[in-house]
Every structure is written in structure tokens, then in C-alpha cells.
Design an enzyme around this catalytic site. Structure first.
Site, PDB file in Angstrom:
ATOM      1  N   GLY A 102      49.897  71.447   6.458  1.00  0.00           N
ATOM      2  CA  GLY A 102      48.501  71.644   6.835  1.00  0.00           C
ATOM      3  C   GLY A 102      47.786  72.570   5.866  1.00  0.00           C
ATOM      4  O   GLY A 102      46.616  72.345   5.522  1.00  0.00           O
TER       5      GLY A 102
ATOM      6  N   ASN B 122      44.400  77.562  17.390  1.00  0.00           N
ATOM      7  CA  ASN B 122      45.837  77.578  17.627  1.00  0.00           C
ATOM      8  C   ASN B 122      46.265  78.696  18.578  1.00  0.00           C
ATOM      9  O   ASN B 122      47.270  78.583  19.264  1.00  0.00           O
ATOM     10  CB  ASN B 122      46.596  77.696  16.305  1.00  0.00           C
ATOM     11  CG  ASN B 122      46.026  78.740  15.380  1.00  0.00           C
ATOM     12  OD1 ASN B 122      44.869  78.678  14.992  1.00  0.00           O
ATOM     13  ND2 ASN B 122      46.836  79.731  15.028  1.00  0.00           N
TER      14      ASN B 122
ATOM     15  N   GLN C 138      45.720  71.342  15.307  1.00  0.00           N
ATOM     16  CA  GLN C 138      46.081  71.481  16.722  1.00  0.00           C
ATOM     17  C   GLN C 138      45.465  70.397  17.605  1.00  0.00           C
ATOM     18  O   GLN C 138      45.765  70.339  18.796  1.00  0.00           O
ATOM     19  CB  GLN C 138      45.667  72.867  17.249  1.00  0.00           C
ATOM     20  CG  GLN C 138      46.435  74.017  16.640  1.00  0.00           C
ATOM     21  CD  GLN C 138      47.916  74.046  17.028  1.00  0.00           C
ATOM     22  OE1 GLN C 138      48.354  73.361  17.956  1.00  0.00           O
ATOM     23  NE2 GLN C 138      48.686  74.848  16.318  1.00  0.00           N
TER      24      GLN C 138
ATOM     25  N   GLY D 249      52.423  67.720  10.120  1.00  0.00           N
ATOM     26  CA  GLY D 249      53.500  67.034  10.810  1.00  0.00           C
ATOM     27  C   GLY D 249      54.179  67.845  11.893  1.00  0.00           C
ATOM     28  O   GLY D 249      54.373  67.367  13.012  1.00  0.00           O
TER      29      GLY D 249
ATOM     30  N   CYS E  22      52.277  93.402  15.510  1.00  0.00           N
ATOM     31  CA  CYS E  22      52.996  94.666  15.320  1.00  0.00           C
ATOM     32  C   CYS E  22      54.139  94.500  14.347  1.00  0.00           C
ATOM     33  O   CYS E  22      54.493  95.425  13.621  1.00  0.00           O
ATOM     34  CB  CYS E  22      53.577  95.167  16.629  1.00  0.00           C
ATOM     35  SG  CYS E  22      52.378  95.298  17.929  1.00  0.00           S
TER      36      CYS E  22
HETATM   37  C1  LIG Z   1      49.980  75.457  11.867  1.00  0.00           C
HETATM   38  C2  LIG Z   1      48.556  75.414  11.494  1.00  0.00           C
HETATM   39  C3  LIG Z   1      48.158  75.277  10.156  1.00  0.00           C
HETATM   40  C4  LIG Z   1      49.131  75.269   9.018  1.00  0.00           C
HETATM   41  O1  LIG Z   1      49.942  74.123   8.968  1.00  0.00           O
HETATM   42  P1  LIG Z   1      51.263  74.172   8.075  1.00  0.00           P
HETATM   43  O2  LIG Z   1      51.752  72.764   8.069  1.00  0.00           O
HETATM   44  O3  LIG Z   1      52.205  75.111   8.764  1.00  0.00           O
HETATM   45  O4  LIG Z   1      50.871  74.647   6.726  1.00  0.00           O
HETATM   46  C5  LIG Z   1      46.807  75.210   9.882  1.00  0.00           C
HETATM   47  N1  LIG Z   1      45.898  75.268  10.854  1.00  0.00           N
HETATM   48  C6  LIG Z   1      46.233  75.387  12.147  1.00  0.00           C
HETATM   49  C7  LIG Z   1      45.156  75.412  13.180  1.00  0.00           C
HETATM   50  C8  LIG Z   1      47.568  75.470  12.515  1.00  0.00           C
HETATM   51  O5  LIG Z   1      47.892  75.617  13.799  1.00  0.00           O
END
Ligand SMILES: *Cc1c(COP(=O)(O)O)cnc(C)c1O
Length: 392
Positions: A71, A150, A178, A199, A324
Site C-alpha cells: 500500500g 485504519n 482499509q 494485499g 509509548c
Molecule cells: C496498512 C495501511 C497502509 C500501508 O499498507 P502496506 O501494504 O503495509 O504498505 C496504508 N494505508 C492504510 C490506511 C493502511 O491501513
């Protein structure tokens, strides 16, 4: 009780049907999809099927899909494409609650001389569309707004946002990592230019994703090399993972209904049970416009990290909204943007479900968590204030 996995917004289990579809492409079917021979060609055909399956879940054309490594790569490629294609426009608009894949890139771009507007959110994590309208300038190159958050699950009104942004002729990117599999998406009616998915958030493997680029939208490859992905991303395709992503997208469409009925009911049961079972607890995020699988709850006077540690001993996996572990005691940027009070923000926990969860698991958490919170509150440094509120 074995592991109770309620951290699906962090990553999700590879669906057994996805794994099964991938396996032959690690062993017998190892050809290069770009090869001229039949042996590679059959892999190329399977890759085309995967592209069509991803396109189907978005309601777009297969030619509008570019496979990526994650992503984060999709977000970076989309944002950099829009900026590089319009060198005279130096202004970018995004929100304070984006994933670091967007927010940290935006902050990096400021150092490179770009102007940035960060839109705020209200106490439920909602955008002010008038603030969005007011932020758009003649030199705005791109608006980047996530589809669903997220951390809290709050869903942004991307359709309305798109109408505002496109009426000004400005490019629009949405991080829909998401949203896929939880909200129906249709690029035929949603006028965004770039959309990103990943994915491992949809029961496919880690390390693969897809970027939708609307036909005719400017695009600049991030990886320049071979002719793969029609010259939009060099590098031999991660074939098994892409095939897994294709299958996962097919399943995401098939399970969309289940996600919005059975999984949502489990989430609602968890939410109701915890809010009723733990005094001084409150929901973070929009109670209505929210992902069906996500609930983020703050427990006053306790540290989210401490809750996670005790839950871990019970086999329960979730996430906290504070950081934290990284040495800072700052609550998450999302909860801070929402103005969640300090004593609540520190004790926030995100539970994110999937189709693999059961009612028995939810009931186990609802039974155990109130005891965990009570134990922690008994040793809380805020105990005087706690007693003052009659919680002693
Ligand atoms: C997990 C996530 C990403 C990043 O995706 P990756 O495949 O881990 O790089 C980007 N945006 C949101 C909203 C996510 O939850």
C-alpha cells in the site's frame, strides 16, 4: 482459548483459498510471465486473470490496475505522479489523520518546497467539507484523502469529496487500503483519479498491493526499468503474491455482505459489551459512518500499552492508539487530531475483526477485559483523580 486475533487492520490472515491458488506458482509454474515460451505464457495468463479480479472488485478496467509491492508504494507512486505531472502546481491537500504512508510523505514534500494544507477533523474524526472547499487553490496539484481510517474506522464521504475536488479540476487520490472488502467500491461512479489497496489487509499476503489509475490520468513510474505493467512499474512481477491478491479480491466481493452483517454484528456485540462492562470507557470515531469491523475504545486512567500486555497474556491481539513503545508518550496522531482528552487518549485500544472471528471469541474478550481494566486502574497513577470520580 487459542489466539483471539482482533488486529485485522494491522494485517490479516491469508485465506486458505488464497494460499491454495498461490502454491503452484512457487513450484511447478515458475515461468516468467514476460517470456515468449508457452511455459511462461501460462503464468502470464494467470496474471491477467488476477488483474481482472482486482479490477472487478473496483468496477474498473483491468488496464487501470498497476500491481505494487505494498500500500505504501501505491500511495507514494500516486502522490508523486500527480506532483511530477504538474510541475507548476506546488500545493498539496491532505488530512491530519492519514496513514504514515501519506502523512510522512506529505511532510517530506514540504521539505522539498511544496505547500501543504492538512485538514482537521472533529471529535468523531469527521472532515469539514467547507474547510476542504476553502483549502483548494489554483496551484493545488492534488488532494489525498483516505477512504476509511485504519485506527478508528471512520469513513470519509469520498463521493462528496470527489465531486468538490473534481469540480475544480484537481487530481484526487484516495488510500482505500482499509475500505476494500468492507465498503462497496465502484470506480464507474466514484470520480477519483488514483486509488490504493494492499494485499495483507484483505487476506492476501504481505508485500503486494495495487494502484488504480484512471484512464487518461498522468502517471510517472516509481520504478523505472523493464516494460512490466505496461511500463508503469519495472521489475519482474511478484507472481504468486499477485495471484493471491486476485483471489483475495474475488473473495472480498463474495464476503462483502458477510462483512456488513455477521462481522458487523460481532463488532457491535464487542462494542456494546465493553462499553457496558467497563465504567469510564468511550467510543472513538464516528458511531455511524464507520468500517463494519472496527471499534476503537478509550478506557480512562489506564495506558493502552498496559492493556495490550495483559490482553496478550490472555491470547488476545489488538492495537493501542498510543506509541509509548517508540519512546514517546504521545497518543496517536489520529486521536490527537480528534481532540480526545489526554486521560482517555492514552488508554485507547483498537479492535479490528474479520470473517475468521467467532461469537465465542467476542464473548471471551467481553468477559475478560473488564477484569484487566480493573486490575490496571487499581495501580493507576491517576488513582486519586479516579477516587474523586467515585471509581475507587
Ligand atoms: C496498512 C495501511 C497502509 C500501508 O499498507 P502496506 O501494504 O503495509 O504498505 C496504508 N494505508 C492504510 C490506511 C493502511 O491501513
Amino acid at each position: 482459548m487459542d489466539t483471539v486475533y482482533l488486529d485485522n487492520n494491522a494485517t490479516s490472515r491469508v485465506d486458505p483459498a488464497v494460499l491454495e491458488e498461490m502454491l503452484p506458482y512457487f513450484s511447478e509454474l515458475y515461468g516468467n510471465p514476460s517470456s515468449m515460451h508457452t511455459f511462461g505464457g501460462q503464468v502470464g495468463a494467470k496474471l491477467r486473470e488476477a488483474r481482472e479480479r482486482v479490477a472487478a472488485v473496483l468496477g474498473c478496467d483491468a488496464s487501470e490496475i498497476v500491481f505494487t509491492s505494498c500500500g505504501t508504494e501505491g500511495d507514494s507512486t500516486a502522490i508523486r505522479s500527480a506532483l511530477e505531472a504538474q510541475p507548476d502546481k506546488r500545493h498539496l491537500v491532505t488530512t491530519k489523520v492519514e496513514h504514515p504512508a501519506v502523512l510522512n510523505l506529505a511532510n517530506h514534500l514540504v521539505k522539498k518546497g511544496y505547500h501543504l494544507t492538512l485538514l482537521g477533523v472533529d471529535s468523531q474524526g469527521r472532515l469539514d467539507l467547507d474547510e476542504l472547499r476553502g483549502s483548494l487553490r489554483d496551484d493545488t496539484a492534488l488532494v489525498s484523502v483516505m477512504y476509511a481510517n485504519n485506527e478508528t474506522g471512520t469513513v470519509f464521504p469520498v463521493q462528496e469529496i470527489a465531486e468538490i475536488v473534481k469540480s475544480r479540476g484537481i487530481a484526487l487520490h484516495t488510500d482505500a487500503v482499509q475500505a476494500v472488502g468492507k465498503i462497496p467500491l465502484d470506480m464507474g461512479t466514484l470520480p477519483v483519479d488514483y486509488l490504493v489497496l494492499s494485499g495483507h489487509k484483505v487476506h492476501a499476503p504481505k508485500g503486494v498491493g495495487a494502484l488504480y489509475v484512471r484512464k487518461g490520468t498522468p502517471f510517472r513510474p516509481f520504478l523505472i526499468g523493464g516494460h512490466q505493467e505496461r511500463g508503469r512499474r519495472g521489475g519482474t512481477e511478484s507472481v504468486p503474491s499477485i495471484i493471491g491478491l486476485g483471489k483475495a479480491c474475488e473473495l472480498a466481493a463474495a464476503y462483502l455482505e458477510d462483512e456488513n452483517t455477521r462481522v458487523k454484528a460481532l463488532r457491535d456485540r464487542l462494542q456494546a459489551g465493553l462499553l457496558a462492562g467497563v465504567p469510564e470507557s468511550r467510543l472513538n470515531g464516528d458511531p455511524e459512518r464507520r468500517l463494519p469491523n472496527t471499534v476503537n475504545i478509550s478506557f480512562k486512567f489506564v495506558e493502552g500499552e498496559a492493556i495490550l500486555l495483559l490482553m496478550d497474556q490472555l491470547g488476545i491481539c489488538a492495537s493501542s492508539g498510543s506509541a509509548c513503545t517508540s519512546g514517546s508518550l504521545e497518543p496517536s496522531h489520529v486521536l490527537r487530531a480528534m481532540g480526545v482528552p489526554f486521560t482517555f487518549a492514552h488508554g485507547s485500544v483498537r479492535f479490528s475483526l474479520s470473517r475468521f472471528n467467532t461469537e465465542a471469541e467476542v464473548d471471551y474478550v467481553v468477559a475478560e477485559l473488564p477484569r484487566v481494566i480493573a486490575r490496571l486502574r487499581a495501580i493507576s497513577p491517576f488513582s486519586e483523580e479516579r477516587q474523586g470520580l467515585g471509581l475507587g
